[in-house]
Design a protein around this motif. Sequence first.
Motif, PDB file in Angstrom:
ATOM      1  N   ILE A  19       0.828  -1.205   0.000  1.00 61.41           N
ATOM      2  CA  ILE A  19       0.000   0.000   0.000  1.00 61.41           C
ATOM      3  C   ILE A  19       0.864   1.256   0.000  1.00 61.41           C
ATOM      4  CG2 ILE A  19      -0.287  -0.020   2.529  1.00 61.41           C
ATOM      5  CD1 ILE A  19      -3.116   1.156   2.033  1.00 61.41           C
ATOM      6  N   GLY A  20       1.969   1.218   0.737  1.00 56.37           N
ATOM      7  CA  GLY A  20       2.849   2.384   0.746  1.00 56.37           C
ATOM      8  C   GLY A  20       3.473   2.639  -0.607  1.00 56.37           C
ATOM      9  N   GLY A  21       3.856   1.568  -1.298  1.00 57.47           N
ATOM     10  CA  GLY A  21       4.415   1.727  -2.631  1.00 57.47           C
ATOM     11  C   GLY A  21       3.412   2.330  -3.594  1.00 57.47           C
ATOM     12  N   ALA A  22       2.159   1.873  -3.501  1.00 56.16           N
ATOM     13  CA  ALA A  22       1.117   2.398  -4.385  1.00 56.16           C
ATOM     14  C   ALA A  22       0.878   3.878  -4.123  1.00 56.16           C
ATOM     15  CB  ALA A  22      -0.172   1.605  -4.195  1.00 56.16           C
ATOM     16  N   LEU A  23       0.885   4.277  -2.854  1.00 54.76           N
ATOM     17  CA  LEU A  23       0.630   5.682  -2.530  1.00 54.76           C
ATOM     18  C   LEU A  23       1.810   6.563  -2.912  1.00 54.76           C
ATOM     19  CD1 LEU A  23      -1.090   5.211   0.950  1.00 54.76           C
ATOM     20  CD2 LEU A  23      -2.173   5.611  -1.254  1.00 54.76           C
ATOM     21  N   GLY A  59      14.912  11.874   0.204  1.00 55.41           N
ATOM     22  CA  GLY A  59      15.396  11.102   1.339  1.00 55.41           C
ATOM     23  C   GLY A  59      14.331  10.653   2.307  1.00 55.41           C
ATOM     24  N   GLU A  60      13.057  10.980   2.047  1.00 52.79           N
ATOM     25  CA  GLU A  60      11.980  10.583   2.945  1.00 52.79           C
ATOM     26  C   GLU A  60      11.361   9.255   2.512  1.00 52.79           C
ATOM     27  OE1 GLU A  60      10.119  14.537   4.987  1.00 52.79           O
ATOM     28  OE2 GLU A  60       9.283  13.960   3.027  1.00 52.79           O
ATOM     29  N   ILE A  61      10.807   8.560   3.499  1.00 48.91           N
ATOM     30  CA  ILE A  61      10.144   7.284   3.272  1.00 48.91           C
ATOM     31  C   ILE A  61       8.758   7.330   3.906  1.00 48.91           C
ATOM     32  CG2 ILE A  61      10.157   4.810   3.791  1.00 48.91           C
ATOM     33  CD1 ILE A  61      13.190   4.885   3.786  1.00 48.91           C
ATOM     34  N   LEU A  62       7.760   6.911   3.174  1.00 50.84           N
ATOM     35  CA  LEU A  62       6.414   6.751   3.721  1.00 50.84           C
ATOM     36  C   LEU A  62       6.431   5.504   4.603  1.00 50.84           C
ATOM     37  CD1 LEU A  62       3.378   7.480   3.798  1.00 50.84           C
ATOM     38  CD2 LEU A  62       3.094   6.096   1.731  1.00 50.84           C
ATOM     39  N   THR A  63       6.110   5.660   5.879  1.00 47.17           N
ATOM     40  CA  THR A  63       6.219   4.539   6.815  1.00 47.17           C
ATOM     41  C   THR A  63       4.876   3.927   7.196  1.00 47.17           C
ATOM     42  OG1 THR A  63       6.185   6.044   8.722  1.00 47.17           O
ATOM     43  CG2 THR A  63       8.348   5.452   7.791  1.00 47.17           C
ATOM     44  N   ALA A  64       3.813   4.731   7.211  1.00 48.80           N
ATOM     45  CA  ALA A  64       2.511   4.212   7.630  1.00 48.80           C
ATOM     46  C   ALA A  64       1.408   5.147   7.179  1.00 48.80           C
ATOM     47  CB  ALA A  64       2.460   4.033   9.154  1.00 48.80           C
ATOM     48  N   PHE A 121      -0.994  15.361   0.071  1.00 43.71           N
ATOM     49  CA  PHE A 121       0.065  14.412  -0.278  1.00 43.71           C
ATOM     50  C   PHE A 121       0.257  14.273  -1.784  1.00 43.71           C
ATOM     51  CE2 PHE A 121       1.744  10.062  -0.891  1.00 43.71           C
ATOM     52  CZ  PHE A 121       2.896  10.151  -0.111  1.00 43.71           C
ATOM     53  N   PHE A 122      -0.833  14.192  -2.540  1.00 46.73           N
ATOM     54  CA  PHE A 122      -0.751  13.965  -3.980  1.00 46.73           C
ATOM     55  C   PHE A 122      -0.695  15.301  -4.709  1.00 46.73           C
ATOM     56  CE2 PHE A 122      -3.147  10.491  -2.025  1.00 46.73           C
ATOM     57  CZ  PHE A 122      -2.282   9.437  -2.300  1.00 46.73           C
ATOM     58  N   GLU A 123       0.383  15.525  -5.457  1.00 50.78           N
ATOM     59  CA  GLU A 123       0.607  16.832  -6.063  1.00 50.78           C
ATOM     60  C   GLU A 123       0.423  16.852  -7.575  1.00 50.78           C
ATOM     61  OE1 GLU A 123       3.703  18.679  -2.784  1.00 50.78           O
ATOM     62  OE2 GLU A 123       4.507  17.972  -4.694  1.00 50.78           O
ATOM     63  N   ASP A 124       0.803  15.790  -8.259  1.00 46.43           N
ATOM     64  CA  ASP A 124       0.691  15.734  -9.713  1.00 46.43           C
ATOM     65  C   ASP A 124       0.879  14.289 -10.132  1.00 46.43           C
ATOM     66  OD1 ASP A 124       0.434  16.488 -12.373  1.00 46.43           O
ATOM     67  OD2 ASP A 124       1.827  18.163 -12.210  1.00 46.43           O
ATOM     68  N   ILE A 125       0.932  14.036 -11.426  1.00 50.27           N
ATOM     69  CA  ILE A 125       1.110  12.670 -11.886  1.00 50.27           C
ATOM     70  C   ILE A 125       2.447  12.116 -11.390  1.00 50.27           C
ATOM     71  CG2 ILE A 125       2.031  13.475 -14.133  1.00 50.27           C
ATOM     72  CD1 ILE A 125       0.714  10.937 -15.335  1.00 50.27           C
ATOM     73  N   PHE A 126       2.394  11.035 -10.656  1.00 51.37           N
ATOM     74  CA  PHE A 126       3.570  10.375 -10.068  1.00 51.37           C
ATOM     75  C   PHE A 126       4.369  11.309  -9.163  1.00 51.37           C
ATOM     76  CE2 PHE A 126       3.230   8.163 -14.345  1.00 51.37           C
ATOM     77  CZ  PHE A 126       2.502   7.085 -13.843  1.00 51.37           C
ATOM     78  N   SER A 176      -4.264   6.593 -11.878  1.00 52.18           N
ATOM     79  CA  SER A 176      -5.258   5.585 -12.228  1.00 52.18           C
ATOM     80  C   SER A 176      -5.402   4.502 -11.160  1.00 52.18           C
ATOM     81  CB  SER A 176      -4.890   4.921 -13.559  1.00 52.18           C
ATOM     82  OG  SER A 176      -4.875   5.870 -14.611  1.00 52.18           O
ATOM     83  N   ALA A 177      -4.629   4.602 -10.087  1.00 50.12           N
ATOM     84  CA  ALA A 177      -4.647   3.582  -9.043  1.00 50.12           C
ATOM     85  C   ALA A 177      -5.756   3.828  -8.031  1.00 50.12           C
ATOM     86  CB  ALA A 177      -3.291   3.537  -8.339  1.00 50.12           C
ATOM     87  N   GLU A 178      -6.201   2.733  -7.414  1.00 53.72           N
ATOM     88  CA  GLU A 178      -7.326   2.814  -6.487  1.00 53.72           C
ATOM     89  C   GLU A 178      -6.947   3.384  -5.113  1.00 53.72           C
ATOM     90  OE1 GLU A 178      -8.405  -0.135  -9.606  1.00 53.72           O
ATOM     91  OE2 GLU A 178      -6.617   0.188  -8.364  1.00 53.72           O
ATOM     92  N   PHE A 179      -5.841   2.929  -4.525  1.00 54.26           N
ATOM     93  CA  PHE A 179      -5.531   3.295  -3.150  1.00 54.26           C
ATOM     94  C   PHE A 179      -5.367   4.802  -2.923  1.00 54.26           C
ATOM     95  CE2 PHE A 179      -3.803  -1.098  -1.733  1.00 54.26           C
ATOM     96  CZ  PHE A 179      -5.058  -1.456  -1.255  1.00 54.26           C
ATOM     97  N   PRO A 180      -4.716   5.554  -3.824  1.00 57.58           N
ATOM     98  CA  PRO A 180      -4.639   6.997  -3.583  1.00 57.58           C
ATOM     99  C   PRO A 180      -6.013   7.658  -3.434  1.00 57.58           C
ATOM    100  CG  PRO A 180      -3.014   6.363  -5.210  1.00 57.58           C
ATOM    101  CD  PRO A 180      -3.867   5.156  -4.962  1.00 57.58           C
ATOM    102  N   ALA A 181      -6.952   7.283  -4.296  1.00 58.78           N
ATOM    103  CA  ALA A 181      -8.300   7.860  -4.180  1.00 58.78           C
ATOM    104  C   ALA A 181      -8.993   7.394  -2.907  1.00 58.78           C
ATOM    105  CB  ALA A 181      -9.136   7.479  -5.406  1.00 58.78           C
TER     106      ALA A 181
END
Length: 277
Positions: free
Chosen positions: A112-116, A164-169, A152-157, A122-127
Amino acid sequence: MKASAGGYARANDLNHALELLSSANGMGRVLAGGQSLIAAMNMRLSTGDLLVDISRLSELSGVEDAGDTLKIGALTRHAEIGTNPLVRRHAPLLADAVGYIAHAAIRNRGTIGGALAHADPSAEFPACVLALGATMHVAGPEGTRQIAAEDFFEDIFATALQEGEILTAIAVPKAGEAEVQVIEEVARRSGDYALAGLCLVRRDDGNRVSLFSVGPKPVLAKGAMAALDGGDVEAAVTALGAEIDPPSDTQASAAYRRHLAGVLLRRAVARIEGSKA
């Protein structure tokens, strides 16, 4: 075509992963499930990168009851999201979305973190996280911070993650007792990306509507939400059409995607009304 990578390093823990990214001089790429990153590298859309493998960091995986929220580790795989009893009870939208994501092989590896973090429009989890009003937990060289899904979501990809940041949860508000969450999408074939998709969350304090595959990032349709709060579905459909700017491509025209968005909103409302009958 083969991938071109500048190197590979497996992180022992989160701090080690952050150190590896910091030493990569902006060329580090986080490898979790790899379902999107490796494909991009094979097509030379991402080259010369140091792959920092975090896939074995158990501290970033699993689902935890955190009181008013569910805390979902970024490395929790799609398949687990779909079957986890806490998710199914408190955030059913995420569990239901899994059935629309690609195929079993992808769901068993993707996270889920990778998808976000990949932020495919076009992916489901961000929406889904946008409709749920989730909060992203991020760790980086300057410490930890939290980012609302709306920011969090700013533009395509592209996301608000800094170098250097990582989405952790992901922290997701638990569904209220009378809350209903639905996802609808239209795709040419099962497992294909949606031509258009919509999430509707109905809470005691109002409706939340998000869409995917209708623009460069997931859209929170505030005009449609306000109209639904007033009980006017057709006004919500009209507002929705004005709030999105869908692309035209070989799969569907912009006009068709806009039409589908209205159809999906009506379907979602009908499902919710039917569930209360």
